[in-house]
Design a protein around this motif. Structure first.
Motif, mmCIF file in Angstrom:
data_model
loop_
_atom_site.group_PDB
_atom_site.id
_atom_site.type_symbol
_atom_site.label_atom_id
_atom_site.label_comp_id
_atom_site.label_asym_id
_atom_site.label_seq_id
_atom_site.Cartn_x
_atom_site.Cartn_y
_atom_site.Cartn_z
ATOM 1 N N ILE A 199 0.828 -1.208 0.000
ATOM 2 C CA ILE A 199 0.000 0.000 0.000
ATOM 3 C C ILE A 199 0.862 1.257 0.000
ATOM 4 O O ILE A 199 0.516 2.264 -0.631
ATOM 5 C CB ILE A 199 -0.977 -0.016 1.196
ATOM 6 N N SER A 200 2.015 1.210 0.669
ATOM 7 C CA SER A 200 2.922 2.360 0.637
ATOM 8 C C SER A 200 3.454 2.595 -0.779
ATOM 9 O O SER A 200 3.673 3.749 -1.185
ATOM 10 C CB SER A 200 4.087 2.146 1.609
ATOM 11 N N VAL A 201 3.627 1.497 -1.541
ATOM 12 C CA VAL A 201 4.050 1.611 -2.946
ATOM 13 C C VAL A 201 2.936 2.249 -3.770
ATOM 14 O O VAL A 201 3.180 3.103 -4.629
ATOM 15 C CB VAL A 201 4.424 0.234 -3.525
ATOM 16 N N VAL A 202 1.695 1.839 -3.503
ATOM 17 C CA VAL A 202 0.539 2.412 -4.207
ATOM 18 C C VAL A 202 0.442 3.911 -3.934
ATOM 19 O O VAL A 202 0.164 4.709 -4.843
ATOM 20 C CB VAL A 202 -0.765 1.699 -3.778
ATOM 21 N N LYS A 203 0.684 4.300 -2.696
ATOM 22 C CA LYS A 203 0.623 5.723 -2.332
ATOM 23 C C LYS A 203 1.652 6.525 -3.117
ATOM 24 O O LYS A 203 1.350 7.620 -3.624
ATOM 25 C CB LYS A 203 0.862 5.883 -0.828
ATOM 26 N N GLU A 204 2.867 5.995 -3.246
ATOM 27 C CA GLU A 204 3.906 6.674 -4.020
ATOM 28 C C GLU A 204 3.533 6.741 -5.503
ATOM 29 O O GLU A 204 3.831 7.734 -6.181
ATOM 30 C CB GLU A 204 5.245 5.957 -3.837
ATOM 31 N N GLU A 205 2.864 5.699 -6.001
ATOM 32 C CA GLU A 205 2.427 5.693 -7.400
ATOM 33 C C GLU A 205 1.380 6.780 -7.631
ATOM 34 O O GLU A 205 1.421 7.488 -8.649
ATOM 35 C CB GLU A 205 1.850 4.316 -7.754
ATOM 36 N N TYR A 206 0.457 6.922 -6.691
ATOM 37 C CA TYR A 206 -0.553 7.976 -6.798
ATOM 38 C C TYR A 206 0.095 9.356 -6.824
ATOM 39 O O TYR A 206 -0.315 10.243 -7.585
ATOM 40 C CB TYR A 206 -1.531 7.890 -5.626
ATOM 41 N N LYS A 207 1.111 9.545 -5.984
ATOM 42 C CA LYS A 207 1.805 10.837 -5.952
ATOM 43 C C LYS A 207 2.483 11.107 -7.291
ATOM 44 O O LYS A 207 2.478 12.240 -7.777
ATOM 45 C CB LYS A 207 2.837 10.849 -4.828
ATOM 46 N N ALA A 208 3.091 10.060 -7.889
ATOM 47 C CA ALA A 208 3.762 10.207 -9.179
ATOM 48 C C ALA A 208 2.770 10.571 -10.288
ATOM 49 O O ALA A 208 3.100 11.303 -11.219
ATOM 50 C CB ALA A 208 4.504 8.929 -9.538
ATOM 51 N N ILE A 209 1.535 10.068 -10.158
ATOM 52 C CA ILE A 209 0.491 10.364 -11.149
ATOM 53 C C ILE A 209 -0.039 11.786 -10.970
ATOM 54 O O ILE A 209 -0.524 12.400 -11.924
ATOM 55 C CB ILE A 209 -0.644 9.327 -11.033
ATOM 56 N N GLY A 210 0.106 12.310 -9.754
ATOM 57 C CA GLY A 210 -0.370 13.661 -9.479
ATOM 58 C C GLY A 210 -1.650 13.687 -8.672
ATOM 59 O O GLY A 210 -2.298 14.735 -8.558
ATOM 60 N N ILE A 211 -2.025 12.550 -8.105
ATOM 61 C CA ILE A 211 -3.240 12.467 -7.293
ATOM 62 C C ILE A 211 -2.964 13.033 -5.906
ATOM 63 O O ILE A 211 -1.905 12.792 -5.320
ATOM 64 C CB ILE A 211 -3.719 11.001 -7.194
ATOM 65 N N ASP A 212 -3.924 13.757 -5.366
ATOM 66 C CA ASP A 212 -3.798 14.343 -4.030
ATOM 67 C C ASP A 212 -4.056 13.254 -2.989
ATOM 68 O O ASP A 212 -5.201 12.925 -2.679
ATOM 69 C CB ASP A 212 -4.803 15.487 -3.866
ATOM 70 N N THR A 213 -2.987 12.677 -2.435
ATOM 71 C CA THR A 213 -3.131 11.582 -1.463
ATOM 72 C C THR A 213 -3.688 12.079 -0.130
ATOM 73 O O THR A 213 -4.324 11.309 0.594
ATOM 74 C CB THR A 213 -1.783 10.880 -1.240
ATOM 75 N N ASP A 214 -3.448 13.345 0.197
ATOM 76 C CA ASP A 214 -4.020 13.901 1.434
ATOM 77 C C ASP A 214 -5.542 13.945 1.339
ATOM 78 O O ASP A 214 -6.243 13.690 2.328
ATOM 79 C CB ASP A 214 -3.479 15.308 1.686
ATOM 80 N N ALA A 215 -6.053 14.249 0.148
ATOM 81 C CA ALA A 215 -7.507 14.279 -0.051
ATOM 82 C C ALA A 215 -8.094 12.881 0.089
ATOM 83 O O ALA A 215 -9.189 12.706 0.644
ATOM 84 C CB ALA A 215 -7.830 14.853 -1.431
ATOM 85 N N ILE A 216 -7.381 11.865 -0.397
ATOM 86 C CA ILE A 216 -7.833 10.478 -0.254
ATOM 87 C C ILE A 216 -7.950 10.122 1.225
ATOM 88 O O ILE A 216 -8.933 9.531 1.672
ATOM 89 C CB ILE A 216 -6.865 9.510 -0.957
ATOM 90 N N GLN A 217 -6.923 10.491 1.992
ATOM 91 C CA GLN A 217 -6.917 10.206 3.428
ATOM 92 C C GLN A 217 -8.058 10.919 4.145
ATOM 93 O O GLN A 217 -8.771 10.312 4.960
ATOM 94 C CB GLN A 217 -5.577 10.613 4.030
ATOM 95 N N ASN A 218 -8.234 12.194 3.833
ATOM 96 C CA ASN A 218 -9.290 12.973 4.498
ATOM 97 C C ASN A 218 -10.670 12.422 4.169
ATOM 98 O O ASN A 218 -11.541 12.328 5.054
ATOM 99 C CB ASN A 218 -9.200 14.437 4.090
ATOM 100 N N ARG A 219 -10.886 12.066 2.894
ATOM 101 C CA ARG A 219 -12.201 11.516 2.502
ATOM 102 C C ARG A 219 -12.489 10.218 3.242
ATOM 103 O O ARG A 219 -13.625 9.987 3.687
ATOM 104 C CB ARG A 219 -12.239 11.278 0.991
ATOM 105 N N TYR A 220 -11.479 9.363 3.373
ATOM 106 C CA TYR A 220 -11.687 8.072 4.054
ATOM 107 C C TYR A 220 -12.019 8.292 5.529
ATOM 108 O O TYR A 220 -12.961 7.686 6.060
ATOM 109 C CB TYR A 220 -10.435 7.204 3.919
ATOM 110 N N ILE A 221 -11.251 9.151 6.196
ATOM 111 C CA ILE A 221 -11.486 9.385 7.631
ATOM 112 C C ILE A 221 -12.860 9.998 7.861
ATOM 113 O O ILE A 221 -13.575 9.621 8.795
ATOM 114 C CB ILE A 221 -10.374 10.286 8.208
ATOM 115 N N ILE A 222 -13.255 10.941 6.995
ATOM 116 C CA ILE A 222 -14.583 11.552 7.124
ATOM 117 C C ILE A 222 -15.678 10.513 6.888
ATOM 118 O O ILE A 222 -16.678 10.464 7.616
ATOM 119 C CB ILE A 222 -14.730 12.725 6.135
ATOM 120 N N LYS A 223 -15.487 9.642 5.864
ATOM 121 C CA LYS A 223 -16.482 8.611 5.566
ATOM 122 C C LYS A 223 -16.665 7.665 6.752
ATOM 123 O O LYS A 223 -17.802 7.391 7.178
ATOM 124 C CB LYS A 223 -16.041 7.815 4.328
#
Length: 273
Positions: A199-223
């Motif tokens: 999963i840490s590798v997936v997170k780095e891949e998302y960052k390389a693509i330009g996806i906002d990983t902080d937004a992913i984290q915030n959405r999950y915690i709020i959900k």
């Protein structure tokens, strides 16, 4: 006890509801700790990323990953390739995945939960190995190991190539043996933590693509937080309803027993007084 229960005939519906609500309250109380665990393990530690299989992955990363597996179709069947050709006219795609300006991507199809779990199991280790092969320290060590077993002429030809390029030109059997040794090393050093490491590798891949990983984290915690609030509300409503219905049943039972005592002892109903 049985004689006492006979007096609850007129309130049996309330009794049934009390039992059901007790079960609901117990379920809610036992479920809340699991959601707390989700917030800590997935929301905080994993950055809100629930699955090892990426929602989207660069074409270059996918190419490296597929080089390490025996059956490419097991992975490719779950993904759709999105080309960067002509994406200038589709600003929404570029905004969502900025890497599309320069590189193709593979996007996960709409699959079932069972299929997603199956894909997670297939892709976890190859994804980790593909990431390891691009890390400078691992790359140099493996490259040195490969060059030890080749001729001087081959060493000179491979000297200026990176590890991925070398592996692409190696016989499939040798690549398979290398992957097996890396899988064994992962089992020995990572063990049951493969999913978390992947999963840490997936997170780095998302960052390389330009996806906002902080937004992913915030959405999950709020959900998960909202789900916890709903479950807590269900538990609270159940507790209040149980108290309300129990008091009504108790009041009716007390009234019924008093009437029977008056009738039996005094020979007439208390209602005639």
């Amino acid at each position: 006890m049985l004689k006492l229960l006979k007096n609850l005939k007129k309130t049996w519906i309330s009794v049934v509801f009390i039992v059901i609500l007790l079960c609901v309250q117990a379920w809610a109380d036992l479920t809340l700790p699991a959601y707390t665990s989700k917030i800590v393990n997935t929301g905080i530690q994993a950055g809100g990323i629930e699955h090892v299989s990426p929602e989207v992955i660069r074409a270059s990363t996918m190419e490296n990953l597929l080089m390490l597996v025996t059956n490419k179709e097991e992975i490719l069947q779950y993904y759709t390739k999105r080309s960067n050709t002509g994406v200038e006219s589709n600003q929404n795609n570029v905004k969502q995945y900025p890497i599309l300006k320069t590189e193709d991507i593979y996007q996960l199809k709409d699959i079932t939960k069972e299929q997603r779990n199956e894909l997670d199991a297939i892709i976890a280790k190859p994804l980790m190995i593909a990431s390891m092969l691009t890390q400078e320290e691992t790359e140099e060590a493996l490259k040195a190991q490969i060059l030890e077993n080749v001729t001087q002429e081959q060493k000179m030809a491979m000297a200026n190539r990176n590890l991925i390029e070398i592996l692409k030109n190696m016989p499939k059997e040798e690549v398979t043996r290398l992957v097996e040794s890396l899988n064994q090393a992962i089992d020995e050093n990572v063990g049951t933590m493969v999913e978390q490491a992947s999963i840490s590798v997936v997170k780095e891949e998302y960052k390389a693509i330009g996806i906002d990983t902080d937004a992913i984290q915030n959405r999950y915690i709020i959900k998960i937080g909202l789900q916890m609030l709903v479950i807590a509300l269900i538990s609270m409503i159940s507790a209040i309803s149980i108290m309300f219905l129990s008091s009504r049943v108790a009041a009716f039972l007390g009234k019924t027993l008093r009437d029977k005592v008056f009738k039996k002892v005094l020979g007439f109903s208390r209602r005639r007084i």
